[in-house]
Motif scaffolding. Structure first.
Motif, PDB file in Angstrom:
ATOM      1  N   LEU A   1       3.294 -32.117  -1.392  1.00 59.92           N
ATOM      2  CA  LEU A   1       3.220 -32.100  -2.854  1.00 59.92           C
ATOM      3  C   LEU A   1       4.257 -33.033  -3.470  1.00 59.92           C
ATOM      4  N   SER A   2       5.486 -32.990  -2.966  1.00 58.64           N
ATOM      5  CA  SER A   2       6.518 -33.877  -3.503  1.00 58.64           C
ATOM      6  C   SER A   2       6.230 -35.332  -3.129  1.00 58.64           C
ATOM      7  N   LEU A   3       5.657 -35.541  -1.955  1.00 60.37           N
ATOM      8  CA  LEU A   3       5.296 -36.893  -1.536  1.00 60.37           C
ATOM      9  C   LEU A   3       4.231 -37.482  -2.456  1.00 60.37           C
ATOM     10  N   SER A   4       3.215 -36.702  -2.750  1.00 64.11           N
ATOM     11  CA  SER A   4       2.156 -37.215  -3.635  1.00 64.11           C
ATOM     12  C   SER A   4       2.678 -37.401  -5.060  1.00 64.11           C
ATOM     13  N   THR A   5       3.557 -36.525  -5.516  1.00 62.93           N
ATOM     14  CA  THR A   5       4.139 -36.682  -6.849  1.00 62.93           C
ATOM     15  C   THR A   5       5.011 -37.936  -6.919  1.00 62.93           C
ATOM     16  N   CYS A   6       5.791 -38.162  -5.885  1.00 63.40           N
ATOM     17  CA  CYS A   6       6.636 -39.367  -5.844  1.00 63.40           C
ATOM     18  C   CYS A   6       5.792 -40.642  -5.766  1.00 63.40           C
ATOM     19  N   CYS A   7       4.695 -40.575  -5.041  1.00 59.94           N
ATOM     20  CA  CYS A   7       3.800 -41.749  -4.967  1.00 59.94           C
ATOM     21  C   CYS A   7       3.245 -42.085  -6.347  1.00 59.94           C
TER      22      CYS A   7
ATOM     23  N   LYS B   1      11.770 -45.447  -0.849  1.00 65.15           N
ATOM     24  CA  LYS B   1      12.237 -44.585  -1.937  1.00 65.15           C
ATOM     25  C   LYS B   1      11.368 -43.331  -2.051  1.00 65.15           C
ATOM     26  N   VAL B   2      10.064 -43.491  -1.857  1.00 61.74           N
ATOM     27  CA  VAL B   2       9.164 -42.331  -1.896  1.00 61.74           C
ATOM     28  C   VAL B   2       9.520 -41.345  -0.789  1.00 61.74           C
ATOM     29  N   LEU B   3       9.729 -41.861   0.414  1.00 70.34           N
ATOM     30  CA  LEU B   3      10.087 -40.989   1.541  1.00 70.34           C
ATOM     31  C   LEU B   3      11.421 -40.292   1.307  1.00 70.34           C
ATOM     32  N   LEU B   4      12.395 -41.026   0.811  1.00 66.41           N
ATOM     33  CA  LEU B   4      13.719 -40.468   0.601  1.00 66.41           C
ATOM     34  C   LEU B   4      13.714 -39.392  -0.485  1.00 66.41           C
ATOM     35  N   VAL B   5      13.123 -39.694  -1.615  1.00 60.75           N
ATOM     36  CA  VAL B   5      13.112 -38.734  -2.727  1.00 60.75           C
ATOM     37  C   VAL B   5      12.292 -37.497  -2.363  1.00 60.75           C
TER      38      VAL B   5
ATOM     39  N   GLU C   1      14.358 -35.265  -0.020  1.00 59.11           N
ATOM     40  CA  GLU C   1      15.429 -34.553  -0.726  1.00 59.11           C
ATOM     41  C   GLU C   1      14.870 -33.438  -1.606  1.00 59.11           C
ATOM     42  N   VAL C   2      13.800 -33.722  -2.325  1.00 54.11           N
ATOM     43  CA  VAL C   2      13.178 -32.699  -3.180  1.00 54.11           C
ATOM     44  C   VAL C   2      12.655 -31.547  -2.330  1.00 54.11           C
ATOM     45  N   THR C   3      12.049 -31.861  -1.196  1.00 54.77           N
ATOM     46  CA  THR C   3      11.494 -30.827  -0.320  1.00 54.77           C
ATOM     47  C   THR C   3      12.585 -29.888   0.176  1.00 54.77           C
TER      48      THR C   3
ATOM     49  N   PRO D   1      13.733 -39.668  16.883  1.00 60.27           N
ATOM     50  CA  PRO D   1      14.285 -40.473  15.784  1.00 60.27           C
ATOM     51  C   PRO D   1      15.777 -40.737  15.977  1.00 60.27           C
ATOM     52  N   LEU D   2      16.129 -41.992  16.084  1.00 58.31           N
ATOM     53  CA  LEU D   2      17.519 -42.382  16.289  1.00 58.31           C
ATOM     54  C   LEU D   2      18.096 -43.142  15.096  1.00 58.31           C
ATOM     55  N   THR D   3      17.298 -43.317  14.055  1.00 60.49           N
ATOM     56  CA  THR D   3      17.771 -44.070  12.894  1.00 60.49           C
ATOM     57  C   THR D   3      18.701 -43.207  12.052  1.00 60.49           C
ATOM     58  N   SER D   4      19.812 -43.794  11.677  1.00 60.33           N
ATOM     59  CA  SER D   4      20.837 -43.040  10.953  1.00 60.33           C
ATOM     60  C   SER D   4      20.389 -42.651   9.546  1.00 60.33           C
ATOM     61  N   HIS D   5      19.594 -43.497   8.896  1.00 62.23           N
ATOM     62  CA  HIS D   5      19.161 -43.176   7.537  1.00 62.23           C
ATOM     63  C   HIS D   5      18.244 -41.951   7.511  1.00 62.23           C
ATOM     64  N   TRP D   6      17.447 -41.761   8.548  1.00 61.90           N
ATOM     65  CA  TRP D   6      16.566 -40.592   8.618  1.00 61.90           C
ATOM     66  C   TRP D   6      17.395 -39.331   8.776  1.00 61.90           C
ATOM     67  N   TRP D   7      18.388 -39.357   9.651  1.00 59.19           N
ATOM     68  CA  TRP D   7      19.267 -38.207   9.851  1.00 59.19           C
ATOM     69  C   TRP D   7      20.117 -37.927   8.623  1.00 59.19           C
ATOM     70  N   ALA D   8      20.528 -38.981   7.936  1.00 59.43           N
ATOM     71  CA  ALA D   8      21.308 -38.790   6.706  1.00 59.43           C
ATOM     72  C   ALA D   8      20.470 -38.124   5.628  1.00 59.43           C
ATOM     73  N   ALA D   9      19.189 -38.474   5.550  1.00 65.06           N
ATOM     74  CA  ALA D   9      18.309 -37.831   4.572  1.00 65.06           C
ATOM     75  C   ALA D   9      18.121 -36.355   4.897  1.00 65.06           C
ATOM     76  N   LEU D  10      18.083 -35.999   6.186  1.00 61.27           N
ATOM     77  CA  LEU D  10      17.959 -34.588   6.547  1.00 61.27           C
ATOM     78  C   LEU D  10      19.233 -33.815   6.269  1.00 61.27           C
ATOM     79  N   GLY D  11      20.363 -34.492   6.379  1.00 61.29           N
ATOM     80  CA  GLY D  11      21.637 -33.797   6.274  1.00 61.29           C
ATOM     81  C   GLY D  11      22.168 -33.643   4.864  1.00 61.29           C
ATOM     82  N   THR D  12      21.509 -34.229   3.875  1.00 62.41           N
ATOM     83  CA  THR D  12      22.037 -34.129   2.519  1.00 62.41           C
ATOM     84  C   THR D  12      21.465 -32.987   1.753  1.00 62.41           C
TER      85      THR D  12
END
Length: 160
Positions: free
Chosen positions: A67-73, A101-105, A108-110, A149-160
């Motif tokens: 739902l948040s993904l479709s709203t952000c899109c 930006k869609v994935l990140l927002v 975070e909203v989720t 997943p080894l990318t730091s930005h993905w883990w940072a998005a999960l950790g915030t």
């Protein structure tokens, strides 16, 4: 009612008999609860209730995510909505990239919304359910994308 004029010995004996009856009832009820398997599924601390709550939380997590993904899109006017977007950790991080930006927002909203909704569903142990759902999300992401997943930005998005 109690007879106030009774002897102290009789009052003590009645008190002991009353408590002995309460203890027998408690033991009988406990035995009935352990023997009756239907009650086991409804006990608050049972594994079935915990797994059922976890399943509800996982379903809620992905429902809120989509739902948040479709709203952000719609809000960010992204051209495409990928069905595997919640599992995408390969998108290059850039503030110029609308898909990132869609994935990140939406991530975070989720997590924010689900934290509030989990508190309504499970009422206790919210952190345990949130961490369990996150671990399941990492496992599902690894299975869907066929790599960890080894990318730091993905883990940072999960950790915030």
């Amino acid at each position: 009612m109690f007879n106030i004029t009774s002897h102290q010995g009789n009052a003590d004996q009645n008190y002991v008999q009353l408590h002995a009856t309460e203890i027998r009832l408690a033991i009988t009820n406990r035995k009935e609860n352990t023997v009756n398997s239907d009650l086991w599924f409804s006990l608050p601390g049972s594994p079935q209730v915990a797994l059922q709550s976890l399943l509800v939380c996982v379903i809620l997590f992905y429902t809120v995510y989509y739902l948040s993904l479709s709203t952000c899109c719609l809000a960010l006017r992204a051209c495409e909505l990928d069905i595997l977007a919640p599992f995408d950790f390969k998108t290059r991080p850039s503030w110029l990239n609308t898909n990132y930006k869609v994935l990140l927002v939406s991530t975070e909203v989720t997590y924010f919304v689900c934290g509030l909704l989990f508190a309504l569903i499970v009422e206790e142990w919210v952190w345990d359910y949130a961490i369990s759902v996150t671990i399941l999300h990492v496992i599902i992401t690894s299975a869907v994308m066929s790599e960890f997943p080894l990318t730091s930005h993905w883990w940072a998005a999960l950790g915030t």
